[in-house]
Scaffold this motif. Structure first.
Motif, mmCIF file in Angstrom:
data_model
loop_
_atom_site.group_PDB
_atom_site.id
_atom_site.type_symbol
_atom_site.label_atom_id
_atom_site.label_comp_id
_atom_site.label_asym_id
_atom_site.label_seq_id
_atom_site.Cartn_x
_atom_site.Cartn_y
_atom_site.Cartn_z
ATOM 1 N N HIS A 28 0.823 -1.222 -0.070
ATOM 2 C CA HIS A 28 0.073 -0.097 0.086
ATOM 3 C C HIS A 28 0.880 1.316 0.081
ATOM 4 N N GLU A 130 -8.502 2.619 -3.069
ATOM 5 C CA GLU A 130 -9.019 2.608 -1.644
ATOM 6 C C GLU A 130 -10.183 3.394 -1.270
ATOM 7 N N TRP A 157 -13.056 3.210 3.015
ATOM 8 C CA TRP A 157 -12.378 3.997 3.994
ATOM 9 C C TRP A 157 -12.942 3.915 5.306
ATOM 10 N N HIS A 198 -9.232 -0.718 7.307
ATOM 11 C CA HIS A 198 -10.366 0.331 7.397
ATOM 12 C C HIS A 198 -11.878 -0.083 7.593
ATOM 13 N N HIS A 219 -2.971 -2.848 4.748
ATOM 14 C CA HIS A 219 -2.084 -1.849 5.839
ATOM 15 C C HIS A 219 -2.696 -1.707 7.245
ATOM 16 N N ARG A 230 -7.697 0.913 13.775
ATOM 17 C CA ARG A 230 -7.463 0.447 12.505
ATOM 18 C C ARG A 230 -6.825 -0.925 12.471
ATOM 19 N N ASP A 289 2.067 2.392 3.526
ATOM 20 C CA ASP A 289 1.229 3.507 3.438
ATOM 21 C C ASP A 289 2.106 4.670 3.247
HETATM 22 ZN ZN LIG Z 1 -5.370 3.685 4.256
#
Ligand SMILES: [Zn+2]
Length: 340
Positions: A28, A130, A157, A198, A219, A230, A289
């Motif tokens: 990611h 995403e 998300w 997410h 991620h 998360r 990320d």
């Molecule tokens: Zn993200």
């Protein structure tokens, strides 16, 4: 002293050797968004080493990246009505960057292409989205995005969308909608990676139940080490890995520790350790990320610093074959199984 220096040198060479041999897969990054939004006079482009941001081709080469997932991230102002148009603008930006740098990087849509592109000495780029807002509630859009090369969809998300609730919807925390169930089925049929990073916890369990193929968290980190929404709880880690999926450990400091201190590359490897201890060596990967987070741990300030993870894994006694799995082997196994 001389002996110590010689030893340090030998281990540095060992890190280099193992890292170069391994296939390095990052699950990611948000670099495309950074490129499209950069309004400065000297624009950030993929092909040029930048002094800002986290990722570009020269630094990917330094970091030994073989496969990079490029996410298309749709900002709030485009949701929900302009999500698809914005997605297409970002995909256009991605294609243009790839075409400008075709000697160094290529879009790949299946496993054999990854092998071929890497053999040619180039970086393989996987296109992902995403946020399921991009579909605007239409399976036909999903199929067209697949034709455009998208092979991975992060279902939500943080907010609710037509597919499910994200982790930010803590009042409701709803799971998959009827449309969401259809999206899972269609992604299974097409051969796309379903990404639960997410996603609300209820949504996570719905995906576990519904998907016929392994799923990924591109991620996310371990909730037991850092109780951020998360991150994945132990039961989630077990369910995802029982399904033969993979979790990309992310470098976002807030998801590494809740302690008010500077994080380092060691914190990233501590999350890797935890997953290996809980689930075994076959289910952990990297999901940086890069360009999607403001801060980064010390020693991981950009994609060129990825070899520091290899060094830390070696420090902690991981064997070469195990390091290869963590750096990319596990992600590649799942990609091959799901996408083909
Ligand atoms: Zn993200």
């Amino acid at each position: 002293m001389k002996v110590n220096l010689a030893e340090a040198h030998a281990s540095l060479n060992k890190v280099k050797e193992i890292h170069q041999k391994a296939k390095v897969f990052d699950g990611h990054c948000d670099t495309i968004l950074k490129i499209i939004n950069d309004k400065r006079s000297v624009k950030r482009i993929l092909g040029k080493k930048s002094t800002t941001g986290h990722l570009d081709i020269p630094r990917m080469k330094e970091g030994g990246i073989d496969v990079q997932v490029f996410a298309v991230f749709i900002e709030d102002i485009y949701k929900p009505d302009r999500a698809l148009k914005r997605t297409l603008q970002l995909i256009d930006c991605f294609y243009r960057e790839i075409e400008k740098n075709q000697d160094d990087i290529s879009l790949v849509t299946n496993y054999n292409q990854i092998e071929g592109i890497n053999r040619a000495g180039k970086i393989a780029a996987i296109l992902s989205i995403e946020g399921g807002e991009a579909l605007e509630g239409d399976l036909g859009v999903l199929r067209v995005l697949y034709r455009l090369g998208v092979r991975l969809l992060t279902l939500t998300w943080n907010q609710r969308n037509q597919i499910a609730d994200g982790i930010g919807e803590s009042r409701t925390g709803s799971g998959l909608t009827e449309f969401g169930l259809k999206v899972i089925d269609e992604m299974n049929d097409l051969g796309m990676l379903i990404d639960v990073s997410h996603l609300s916890e209820t949504g996570f369990w719905d995906v576990i139940k519904r998907s016929k193929t392994p799923i990924i968290a591109s991620h996310s980190n371990c909730y037991a080490l850092c109780s951020h929404l998360r991150n994945l709880k132990d039961e989630q880690i077990k369910a995802l890995t029982d399904k033969d999926g993979v979790i990309g450990i992310t470098f976002v400091p807030n998801f590494l520790t809740q302690e008010k201190r500077k994080t380092t590359v060691k914190d990233v490897v501590t999350h890797i350790d935890y997953l290996v201890e809980k689930a075994g060596i076959d289910y952990v990967g990297l999901g940086s990320d890069f360009d999607g987070t403001g801060g980064l741990p010390l020693g991981l300030g950009g994609v060129d610093k990825i070899p520091n993870i290899t060094a830390e894994l070696l420090n902690r006694g991981y064997k070469e074959g195990e390091i290869e799995k963590i750096l990319g082997g596990n992600f590649l196994r799942v990609f091959k199984k799901v996408v083909g």
